[in-house]
Scaffold this active site. Structure first.
Site, short mmCIF file in Angstrom:
data_model
loop_
_atom_site.label_atom_id
_atom_site.label_comp_id
_atom_site.label_asym_id
_atom_site.label_seq_id
_atom_site.Cartn_x
_atom_site.Cartn_y
_atom_site.Cartn_z
N THR A 120 -6.83 -0.19 -10.02
CA THR A 120 -7.49 -1.21 -9.21
C THR A 120 -8.96 -0.88 -8.96
O THR A 120 -9.34 0.29 -8.97
CB THR A 120 -6.76 -1.32 -7.85
OG1 THR A 120 -7.52 -2.14 -6.98
CG2 THR A 120 -6.62 0.04 -7.18
N ASP A 121 -9.74 -1.90 -8.68
CA ASP A 121 -11.16 -1.67 -8.32
C ASP A 121 -11.30 -1.02 -6.95
O ASP A 121 -12.36 -0.50 -6.60
CB ASP A 121 -11.97 -2.98 -8.38
CG ASP A 121 -11.46 -4.07 -7.44
OD1 ASP A 121 -10.44 -3.87 -6.77
OD2 ASP A 121 -12.11 -5.13 -7.38
N GLU A 122 -10.21 -1.04 -6.16
CA GLU A 122 -10.30 -0.51 -4.79
C GLU A 122 -10.57 0.99 -4.76
O GLU A 122 -10.98 1.52 -3.73
CB GLU A 122 -9.02 -0.83 -4.01
CG GLU A 122 -8.74 -2.31 -3.95
CD GLU A 122 -7.80 -2.71 -2.82
OE1 GLU A 122 -7.48 -1.86 -1.98
OE2 GLU A 122 -7.41 -3.88 -2.79
N TYR A 133 -3.35 2.87 0.20
CA TYR A 133 -3.05 2.29 -1.11
C TYR A 133 -4.07 2.75 -2.15
O TYR A 133 -3.72 3.29 -3.20
CB TYR A 133 -3.03 0.75 -1.03
CG TYR A 133 -3.14 0.07 -2.38
CD1 TYR A 133 -2.11 0.16 -3.32
CD2 TYR A 133 -4.29 -0.65 -2.74
CE1 TYR A 133 -2.22 -0.45 -4.56
CE2 TYR A 133 -4.40 -1.26 -3.98
CZ TYR A 133 -3.36 -1.15 -4.89
OH TYR A 133 -3.47 -1.74 -6.13
N LYS A 165 -3.71 5.14 -5.51
CA LYS A 165 -4.06 4.69 -6.88
C LYS A 165 -5.12 5.64 -7.47
O LYS A 165 -5.06 5.99 -8.65
CB LYS A 165 -4.57 3.25 -6.88
CG LYS A 165 -3.55 2.19 -6.55
CD LYS A 165 -2.40 2.08 -7.55
CE LYS A 165 -2.83 1.48 -8.87
NZ LYS A 165 -1.64 1.27 -9.77
P1 NAD Z 1 3.64 -6.17 -7.40
O1 NAD Z 1 3.78 -5.52 -6.06
O2 NAD Z 1 3.74 -7.64 -7.50
O3 NAD Z 1 4.74 -5.57 -8.39
C1 NAD Z 1 5.04 -4.21 -8.47
C2 NAD Z 1 6.28 -4.04 -9.33
O4 NAD Z 1 6.56 -2.63 -9.43
C3 NAD Z 1 7.53 -4.69 -8.76
O5 NAD Z 1 8.25 -5.36 -9.76
C4 NAD Z 1 8.34 -3.52 -8.21
O6 NAD Z 1 9.75 -3.75 -8.22
C5 NAD Z 1 7.94 -2.42 -9.18
N1 NAD Z 1 8.10 -1.08 -8.60
C6 NAD Z 1 7.65 -0.64 -7.39
N2 NAD Z 1 8.02 0.64 -7.21
C7 NAD Z 1 8.69 1.02 -8.32
C8 NAD Z 1 9.29 2.24 -8.74
N3 NAD Z 1 9.30 3.33 -7.95
N4 NAD Z 1 9.88 2.30 -9.96
C9 NAD Z 1 9.89 1.20 -10.78
N5 NAD Z 1 9.36 0.02 -10.42
C10 NAD Z 1 8.76 -0.06 -9.21
O7 NAD Z 1 2.29 -5.61 -7.98
P2 NAD Z 1 1.14 -6.37 -8.81
O8 NAD Z 1 0.25 -7.06 -7.87
O9 NAD Z 1 1.77 -7.07 -9.95
O10 NAD Z 1 0.32 -5.09 -9.37
C11 NAD Z 1 0.74 -4.44 -10.56
C12 NAD Z 1 -0.18 -3.26 -10.81
O11 NAD Z 1 -1.51 -3.73 -10.96
C13 NAD Z 1 -0.21 -2.23 -9.70
O12 NAD Z 1 -0.29 -0.96 -10.27
C14 NAD Z 1 -1.46 -2.56 -8.91
O13 NAD Z 1 -1.99 -1.40 -8.29
C15 NAD Z 1 -2.36 -3.05 -10.02
N6 NAD Z 1 -3.38 -4.04 -9.63
C16 NAD Z 1 -3.05 -5.16 -8.93
C17 NAD Z 1 -4.02 -6.11 -8.64
C18 NAD Z 1 -3.69 -7.37 -7.89
O14 NAD Z 1 -4.60 -8.12 -7.53
N7 NAD Z 1 -2.44 -7.70 -7.64
C19 NAD Z 1 -5.34 -5.89 -9.04
C20 NAD Z 1 -5.66 -4.71 -9.73
C21 NAD Z 1 -4.66 -3.80 -10.04
O1 DAU Z 2 -8.88 -5.54 -5.65
C1 DAU Z 2 -7.65 -5.38 -6.25
C2 DAU Z 2 -6.55 -5.37 -5.21
O2 DAU Z 2 -6.42 -6.70 -4.74
C3 DAU Z 2 -5.22 -4.87 -5.75
O3 DAU Z 2 -5.35 -3.53 -6.15
C4 DAU Z 2 -4.12 -4.99 -4.68
O4 DAU Z 2 -2.87 -4.62 -5.23
C5 DAU Z 2 -4.06 -6.45 -4.24
O5 DAU Z 2 -3.10 -6.59 -3.21
C6 DAU Z 2 -5.42 -6.91 -3.75
O6 DAU Z 2 -5.81 -6.25 -2.52
P1 DAU Z 2 -6.49 -7.03 -1.30
O7 DAU Z 2 -6.24 -6.28 -0.07
O8 DAU Z 2 -7.89 -7.41 -1.62
O9 DAU Z 2 -5.61 -8.40 -1.35
P2 DAU Z 2 -4.95 -9.29 -0.18
O10 DAU Z 2 -4.45 -10.53 -0.83
O11 DAU Z 2 -4.01 -8.50 0.68
O12 DAU Z 2 -6.21 -9.66 0.73
C7 DAU Z 2 -7.33 -10.35 0.17
C8 DAU Z 2 -8.36 -10.50 1.28
O13 DAU Z 2 -7.85 -11.39 2.28
C9 DAU Z 2 -8.67 -9.20 2.01
O14 DAU Z 2 -10.04 -9.17 2.36
C10 DAU Z 2 -7.81 -9.27 3.27
C11 DAU Z 2 -7.76 -10.77 3.56
N1 DAU Z 2 -6.52 -11.24 4.20
C12 DAU Z 2 -5.34 -10.95 3.61
C13 DAU Z 2 -4.15 -11.36 4.15
C14 DAU Z 2 -2.82 -11.01 3.50
C15 DAU Z 2 -6.57 -12.02 5.36
O15 DAU Z 2 -7.66 -12.31 5.89
N2 DAU Z 2 -5.38 -12.43 5.90
C16 DAU Z 2 -4.18 -12.13 5.35
O16 DAU Z 2 -3.12 -12.53 5.93
#
Ligand code: NAD
Ligand code: DAU
Length: 375
Positions: free
Chosen positions: A132-134, A181, A185
């Site tokens: 992730t970019d975080e 988180y 990562k």
């Molecule tokens: P998600 O939470 O929707 O899905 C995670 C999946 O991993 C689920 O299917 C869960 O069952 C599985 N999982 C969790 N723990 C496990 C374990 N111990 N063993 C096997 N499976 C397990 O996540 P997402 O949003 O699809 O993100 C996927 C990946 O991409 C993550 O690594 C996250 O850090 C990264 N990522 C997400 C975002 C985003 O915006 N969602 C952005 C950048 C990177």
């Molecule tokens: O940047 C990549 C990341 O983006 C991924 O690595 C994470 O897995 C993914 O969950 C996401 O993280 P964020 O924390 O940015 O996403 P989230 O949707 O939780 O929140 C987006 C923005 O909205 C953040 O600034 C927090 C705000 N927010 C979120 C929720 C859930 C609110 O203001 N209210 C809310 O209820």
């Protein structure tokens, strides 16, 4: 089969899009979806491909070293695309241990299993870690009103197209994670690079910005708010809603993963982003207008649902990815304009209320637990 690959976390949001893309595009690959099915994993996300002959689901924890090693041996696995993780920042603030266990120890366990099975025969092998970019921390907001960004792509050429500062996340920035988180990562990214530098494992790491699109668990901003607007529930905006995120349509991320898995350079890092910065409050207004319009309500009728609540602890102010390296070296750029992506996304959630209800009620979890308990 030409290749046999494991995609971890394939029942989650991004993972399901990656699995679908690989199963459909590569009929000569065996695609093994390894997922523990936590609350975030849902096999309903993959109904359309579950019966394809090149697809296999295995319910397994990435921390199960013996199980993963045996699976790799049995299936002669030559590639891993690792997405499984705990992914929600708010949950990590409440329960950091689970994040260290899954994201750090789980990744290490997977690396060690791959190292044991491949045993130094690295030819044709690949361990691709999705991050992730975080991990880079937060950028300053030097231009709160927004400026014209230095990048132009088809995806970011919509009306909005602003940057809120002059600095961007590039691959050479030092890691400065703030939340449990992002710290977990960051740690997993370090382990992946260490396995390349120490043992020679062919690894790649990518760091992506916020994804949006179908099948995202409705605890994250966009799907949660779409559902709340539909049901006229309050929209909990953290702080002043001024935080900035860089949004990418999930299918564009999956497409980048495909390109990088096949053509990316070993030991490299690639940043993936949408060149598409938005303040939360501006996105929320777009969501309200879009949901209202699609439900036949007067546009903006639900603005009064906006409810400012206590800010997220350690809330990162601004994320903005510079993905020009990926564009320059591998020719990828986001394809979908944000306005179009949001319209598609809102429509999808409105058309799939049953999916949202199942996921939030936990019914699907009970069903699949009983279905897979003997495997
Ligand atoms: P998600 O939470 O929707 O899905 C995670 C999946 O991993 C689920 O299917 C869960 O069952 C599985 N999982 C969790 N723990 C496990 C374990 N111990 N063993 C096997 N499976 C397990 O996540 P997402 O949003 O699809 O993100 C996927 C990946 O991409 C993550 O690594 C996250 O850090 C990264 N990522 C997400 C975002 C985003 O915006 N969602 C952005 C950048 C990177
Ligand atoms: O940047 C990549 C990341 O983006 C991924 O690595 C994470 O897995 C993914 O969950 C996401 O993280 P964020 O924390 O940015 O996403 P989230 O949707 O939780 O929140 C987006 C923005 O909205 C953040 O600034 C927090 C705000 N927010 C979120 C929720 C859930 C609110 O203001 N209210 C809310 O209820």
């Amino acid at each position: 089969m030409k290749r046999s690959i494991i995609i971890t976390g394939g029942a989650g949001f991004i993972g399901s899009h990656v699995v679908r893309l690989f199963v459909n595009k590569y009929p000569d690959y065996k695609v093994i979806n390894l997922d523990k099915l936590t609350y975030a994993g849902n096999l309903d996300n993959l109904k359309d491909i579950q019966d394809k002959p090149n697809y296999k689901f295995v319910k397994m924890d990435i921390c199960d070293f013996d199980g993963v090693l045996k699976l790799m041996q049995d299936e002669k696995v030559d590639g891993i695309i690792h997405l499984a993780a705990e992914s929600h920042v708010d949950r990590s603030i409440k329960d950091p241990f689970t994040f260290a266990q899954t994201n750090v120890m789980g990744t290490l366990s997977l690396l060690q299993a791959a190292k044991c099975y491949w045993d130094g025969n690295w030819e044709g092998k690949r361990f691709y870690h999705i991050s992730t970019d975080e991990v880079y921390g937060a950028l300053e907001m030097t231009n709160p009103e927004g400026i014209k960004p230095p990048f132009t792509t088809k995806a970011s050429s919509g009306e909005h197209h602003l940057a809120y500062g002059s600095k961007f996340f590039t691959e050479d920035l030092k890691y400065q994670p703030h939340s449990p988180y992002s710290a977990s990562k960051a740690s997993s990214d370090h382990f992946v690079r260490a396995f390349h530098d120490t043992y020679g494992m062919p690894t790649i790491v990518t760091n992506c910005s916020n994804n949006y699109g179908p099948y995202q668990f409705p605890e994250k901003l966009i799907p949660l708010f779409i559902n709340n607007i539909r049901h006229r529930k309050p929209l909990p905006v953290y702080g002043k809603g001024e935080n900035v995120r860089d949004w990418l349509f999930v299918e564009d991320h999956a497409r980048a993963i495909d390109i990088i898995f096949h053509k990316g350079k070993i030991a490299e890092t690639y940043n993936i982003g949408g060149f598409n910065e938005w303040k939360n409050i501006d996105i929320i207004k777009v969501l309200i207008n879009t949901v209202d319009r699609l439900l036949g309500r007067p546009e903006g009728a639900d603005m009064d649902l906006i409810t400012y609540v206590t800010d997220r602890a350690g809330h990162d102010l601004r994320y903005a990815i510079d993905s020009t390296k990926l564009q320059r070296e591998l020719g990828w750029e986001p394809s979908l304009q944000f306005e179009e992506g949001i319209e598609r996304t809102v429509r999808w959630y409105l058309d799939h209320q049953e999916w949202v209800d199942n996921v939030t009620s936990g019914e699907y979890q009970k069903y699949y637990d009983s279905m897979y308990k003997n495997r």
